[in-house]
Design a protein around this motif. Structure first.
Motif, PDB file in Angstrom:
ATOM      1  N   ALA A  84       8.965   3.878  -3.698  1.00 36.20           N
ATOM      2  CA  ALA A  84       8.861   3.830  -5.155  1.00 36.20           C
ATOM      3  C   ALA A  84       9.978   2.961  -5.703  1.00 36.20           C
ATOM      4  O   ALA A  84      11.140   3.112  -5.315  1.00 36.20           O
ATOM      5  N   PRO A  85       9.639   2.029  -6.613  1.00 35.20           N
ATOM      6  CA  PRO A  85      10.698   1.253  -7.264  1.00 35.20           C
ATOM      7  C   PRO A  85      11.579   2.189  -8.087  1.00 35.20           C
ATOM      8  O   PRO A  85      11.098   3.184  -8.629  1.00 35.20           O
ATOM      9  N   VAL A  86      12.848   1.874  -8.154  1.00 32.74           N
ATOM     10  CA  VAL A  86      13.785   2.663  -8.944  1.00 32.74           C
ATOM     11  C   VAL A  86      13.890   1.996 -10.314  1.00 32.74           C
ATOM     12  O   VAL A  86      14.275   0.831 -10.405  1.00 32.74           O
ATOM     13  N   PRO A  87      13.542   2.706 -11.380  1.00 32.09           N
ATOM     14  CA  PRO A  87      13.558   2.105 -12.719  1.00 32.09           C
ATOM     15  C   PRO A  87      14.918   1.480 -13.058  1.00 32.09           C
ATOM     16  O   PRO A  87      15.971   2.080 -12.827  1.00 32.09           O
ATOM     17  N   GLY A  88      14.864   0.259 -13.552  1.00 27.95           N
ATOM     18  CA  GLY A  88      16.079  -0.438 -13.959  1.00 27.95           C
ATOM     19  C   GLY A  88      16.901  -1.004 -12.819  1.00 27.95           C
ATOM     20  O   GLY A  88      17.982  -1.530 -13.043  1.00 27.95           O
ATOM     21  N   ARG A  89      16.405  -0.886 -11.587  1.00 25.81           N
ATOM     22  CA  ARG A  89      17.145  -1.367 -10.410  1.00 25.81           C
ATOM     23  C   ARG A  89      16.199  -2.206  -9.550  1.00 25.81           C
ATOM     24  O   ARG A  89      15.614  -1.705  -8.605  1.00 25.81           O
ATOM     25  N   PRO A  90      16.065  -3.489  -9.872  1.00 28.38           N
ATOM     26  CA  PRO A  90      15.054  -4.338  -9.229  1.00 28.38           C
ATOM     27  C   PRO A  90      15.284  -4.621  -7.746  1.00 28.38           C
ATOM     28  O   PRO A  90      14.440  -5.235  -7.108  1.00 28.38           O
ATOM     29  N   HIS A  91      16.400  -4.171  -7.190  1.00 32.15           N
ATOM     30  CA  HIS A  91      16.683  -4.397  -5.771  1.00 32.15           C
ATOM     31  C   HIS A  91      16.649  -3.104  -4.974  1.00 32.15           C
ATOM     32  O   HIS A  91      16.923  -3.123  -3.775  1.00 32.15           O
ATOM     33  N   ALA A  92      16.321  -1.968  -5.598  1.00 35.13           N
ATOM     34  CA  ALA A  92      16.388  -0.662  -4.939  1.00 35.13           C
ATOM     35  C   ALA A  92      15.002  -0.052  -4.770  1.00 35.13           C
ATOM     36  O   ALA A  92      14.107  -0.270  -5.581  1.00 35.13           O
ATOM     37  N   LEU A  93      14.859   0.727  -3.692  1.00 34.16           N
ATOM     38  CA  LEU A  93      13.625   1.465  -3.427  1.00 34.16           C
ATOM     39  C   LEU A  93      13.960   2.907  -3.065  1.00 34.16           C
ATOM     40  O   LEU A  93      14.890   3.160  -2.307  1.00 34.16           O
ATOM     41  N   ARG A  94      13.192   3.831  -3.602  1.00 34.24           N
ATOM     42  CA  ARG A  94      13.289   5.224  -3.176  1.00 34.24           C
ATOM     43  C   ARG A  94      12.287   5.402  -2.045  1.00 34.24           C
ATOM     44  O   ARG A  94      11.148   4.953  -2.135  1.00 34.24           O
ATOM     45  N   VAL A  95      12.738   6.049  -0.963  1.00 32.20           N
ATOM     46  CA  VAL A  95      11.902   6.274   0.216  1.00 32.20           C
ATOM     47  C   VAL A  95      11.502   7.744   0.214  1.00 32.20           C
ATOM     48  O   VAL A  95      12.357   8.629   0.280  1.00 32.20           O
ATOM     49  N   LEU A  96      10.200   7.988   0.113  1.00 38.08           N
ATOM     50  CA  LEU A  96       9.677   9.339  -0.097  1.00 38.08           C
ATOM     51  C   LEU A  96       8.821   9.807   1.072  1.00 38.08           C
ATOM     52  O   LEU A  96       7.996   9.039   1.571  1.00 38.08           O
ATOM     53  N   TRP A  97       8.975  11.045   1.459  1.00 35.80           N
ATOM     54  CA  TRP A  97       8.053  11.637   2.419  1.00 35.80           C
ATOM     55  C   TRP A  97       6.942  12.309   1.630  1.00 35.80           C
ATOM     56  O   TRP A  97       7.196  13.127   0.755  1.00 35.80           O
ATOM     57  N   ARG A  98       5.709  11.948   1.917  1.00 38.51           N
ATOM     58  CA  ARG A  98       4.540  12.523   1.257  1.00 38.51           C
ATOM     59  C   ARG A  98       3.906  13.529   2.212  1.00 38.51           C
ATOM     60  O   ARG A  98       3.288  13.138   3.188  1.00 38.51           O
ATOM     61  N   LEU A 114       0.806  -1.222   0.000  1.00 37.17           N
ATOM     62  CA  LEU A 114       0.000   0.000   0.000  1.00 37.17           C
ATOM     63  C   LEU A 114       0.841   1.274   0.000  1.00 37.17           C
ATOM     64  O   LEU A 114       0.322   2.355  -0.264  1.00 37.17           O
ATOM     65  N   ALA A 115       2.123   1.158   0.312  1.00 38.67           N
ATOM     66  CA  ALA A 115       2.983   2.335   0.478  1.00 38.67           C
ATOM     67  C   ALA A 115       3.553   2.860  -0.831  1.00 38.67           C
ATOM     68  O   ALA A 115       4.271   3.854  -0.834  1.00 38.67           O
ATOM     69  N   VAL A 116       3.242   2.216  -1.933  1.00 41.82           N
ATOM     70  CA  VAL A 116       3.728   2.665  -3.240  1.00 41.82           C
ATOM     71  C   VAL A 116       2.660   3.596  -3.819  1.00 41.82           C
ATOM     72  O   VAL A 116       1.586   3.136  -4.215  1.00 41.82           O
ATOM     73  N   PRO A 117       2.939   4.921  -3.824  1.00 43.72           N
ATOM     74  CA  PRO A 117       1.904   5.886  -4.205  1.00 43.72           C
ATOM     75  C   PRO A 117       1.211   5.631  -5.535  1.00 43.72           C
ATOM     76  O   PRO A 117       0.008   5.821  -5.643  1.00 43.72           O
ATOM     77  N   ASP A 118       1.918   5.186  -6.540  1.00 41.61           N
ATOM     78  CA  ASP A 118       1.265   4.977  -7.838  1.00 41.61           C
ATOM     79  C   ASP A 118       0.798   3.535  -8.034  1.00 41.61           C
ATOM     80  O   ASP A 118       0.311   3.168  -9.099  1.00 41.61           O
ATOM     81  N   GLY A 119       0.942   2.718  -6.976  1.00 45.17           N
ATOM     82  CA  GLY A 119       0.485   1.337  -7.046  1.00 45.17           C
ATOM     83  C   GLY A 119       1.352   0.422  -7.884  1.00 45.17           C
ATOM     84  O   GLY A 119       0.928  -0.679  -8.222  1.00 45.17           O
ATOM     85  N   ALA A 120       2.574   0.849  -8.222  1.00 42.87           N
ATOM     86  CA  ALA A 120       3.478   0.026  -9.029  1.00 42.87           C
ATOM     87  C   ALA A 120       3.807  -1.277  -8.295  1.00 42.87           C
ATOM     88  O   ALA A 120       3.900  -1.313  -7.073  1.00 42.87           O
ATOM     89  N   ALA A 121       3.974  -2.330  -9.051  1.00 43.41           N
ATOM     90  CA  ALA A 121       4.332  -3.629  -8.480  1.00 43.41           C
ATOM     91  C   ALA A 121       5.798  -3.623  -8.069  1.00 43.41           C
ATOM     92  O   ALA A 121       6.649  -3.035  -8.746  1.00 43.41           O
ATOM     93  N   LEU A 122       6.083  -4.266  -6.954  1.00 41.52           N
ATOM     94  CA  LEU A 122       7.455  -4.405  -6.474  1.00 41.52           C
ATOM     95  C   LEU A 122       7.976  -5.792  -6.820  1.00 41.52           C
ATOM     96  O   LEU A 122       7.212  -6.757  -6.839  1.00 41.52           O
ATOM     97  N   THR A 123       9.281  -5.873  -7.064  1.00 40.78           N
ATOM     98  CA  THR A 123       9.907  -7.182  -7.245  1.00 40.78           C
ATOM     99  C   THR A 123       9.943  -7.865  -5.876  1.00 40.78           C
ATOM    100  O   THR A 123       9.712  -7.237  -4.838  1.00 40.78           O
ATOM    101  N   GLU A 124      10.259  -9.141  -5.870  1.00 42.25           N
ATOM    102  CA  GLU A 124      10.358  -9.873  -4.606  1.00 42.25           C
ATOM    103  C   GLU A 124      11.406  -9.228  -3.691  1.00 42.25           C
ATOM    104  O   GLU A 124      11.174  -9.066  -2.490  1.00 42.25           O
ATOM    105  N   ALA A 125      12.552  -8.845  -4.255  1.00 40.83           N
ATOM    106  CA  ALA A 125      13.605  -8.204  -3.461  1.00 40.83           C
ATOM    107  C   ALA A 125      13.133  -6.848  -2.923  1.00 40.83           C
ATOM    108  O   ALA A 125      13.414  -6.500  -1.773  1.00 40.83           O
ATOM    109  N   GLN A 126      12.420  -6.088  -3.730  1.00 46.08           N
ATOM    110  CA  GLN A 126      11.905  -4.792  -3.284  1.00 46.08           C
ATOM    111  C   GLN A 126      10.841  -4.971  -2.204  1.00 46.08           C
ATOM    112  O   GLN A 126      10.770  -4.180  -1.265  1.00 46.08           O
ATOM    113  N   GLU A 127      10.029  -5.998  -2.339  1.00 51.72           N
ATOM    114  CA  GLU A 127       9.001  -6.287  -1.333  1.00 51.72           C
ATOM    115  C   GLU A 127       9.646  -6.587   0.015  1.00 51.72           C
ATOM    116  O   GLU A 127       9.214  -6.098   1.054  1.00 51.72           O
ATOM    117  N   GLU A 128      10.710  -7.392   0.004  1.00 55.33           N
ATOM    118  CA  GLU A 128      11.439  -7.706   1.239  1.00 55.33           C
ATOM    119  C   GLU A 128      12.036  -6.436   1.832  1.00 55.33           C
ATOM    120  O   GLU A 128      11.950  -6.193   3.040  1.00 55.33           O
TER     121      GLU A 128
END
Length: 135
Positions: A65-79, A18-32
């Protein structure tokens, strides 16, 4: 679920999708990674962003937010609260946003996450649960 109380691990699992503002799917590594990041966010008392709450007008919180082209990285955003920012001068809203991003960077680094170096005030990019070579 109450982000301010209860089992942080269980709540982190609940909020991870639920924390992904645009509802983008996370990879398994990003989910962890999302569950671990949100566990810390909840531990320090910050609210996670939630698509469900946003639908009811509560948009404030820590988003991911998933980082494009980086399936193991997440951007952490303050909304920030969108309505409140309408009433703030732009430079003040920007300063608050930058301060929260810097606070998130500091908190995540203190909890031994591998946080990519970046400009002060920019939303941090988390690359892993621990920095390589960390003890």
């Amino acid at each position: 679920m109450d982000p301010r109380g209860g089992n942080h691990e269980q709540q982190a699992r609940y909020f991870a999708g639920l924390a992904v503002p645009d509802g983008a799917a996370l990879t398994e590594a990003q989910e962890e990674l999302a569950r671990a990041v949100l566990g810390v966010v909840l531990l320090v008392g910050l609210p996670p962003y939630s698509l469900e709450a946003a639908a009811d007008g509560e948009e404030t919180g820590v988003g991911l937010a998933p980082v494009p082209g980086r399936p193991h990285a997440l951007r952490v955003l303050w909304r920030q609260d969108a309505t409140a920012t309408l009433y703030l001068p732009a430079d003040l809203a920007h300063a608050q946003q930058a301060a929260m991003h810097q606070a998130l960077r500091t908190i995540l680094s203190a909890h031994q996450f591998w946080v990519e170096d970046g400009p002060v005030g920019e939303a941090p990019v988390v690359l892993g649960l621990t920095r390589p070579g960390a003890t």
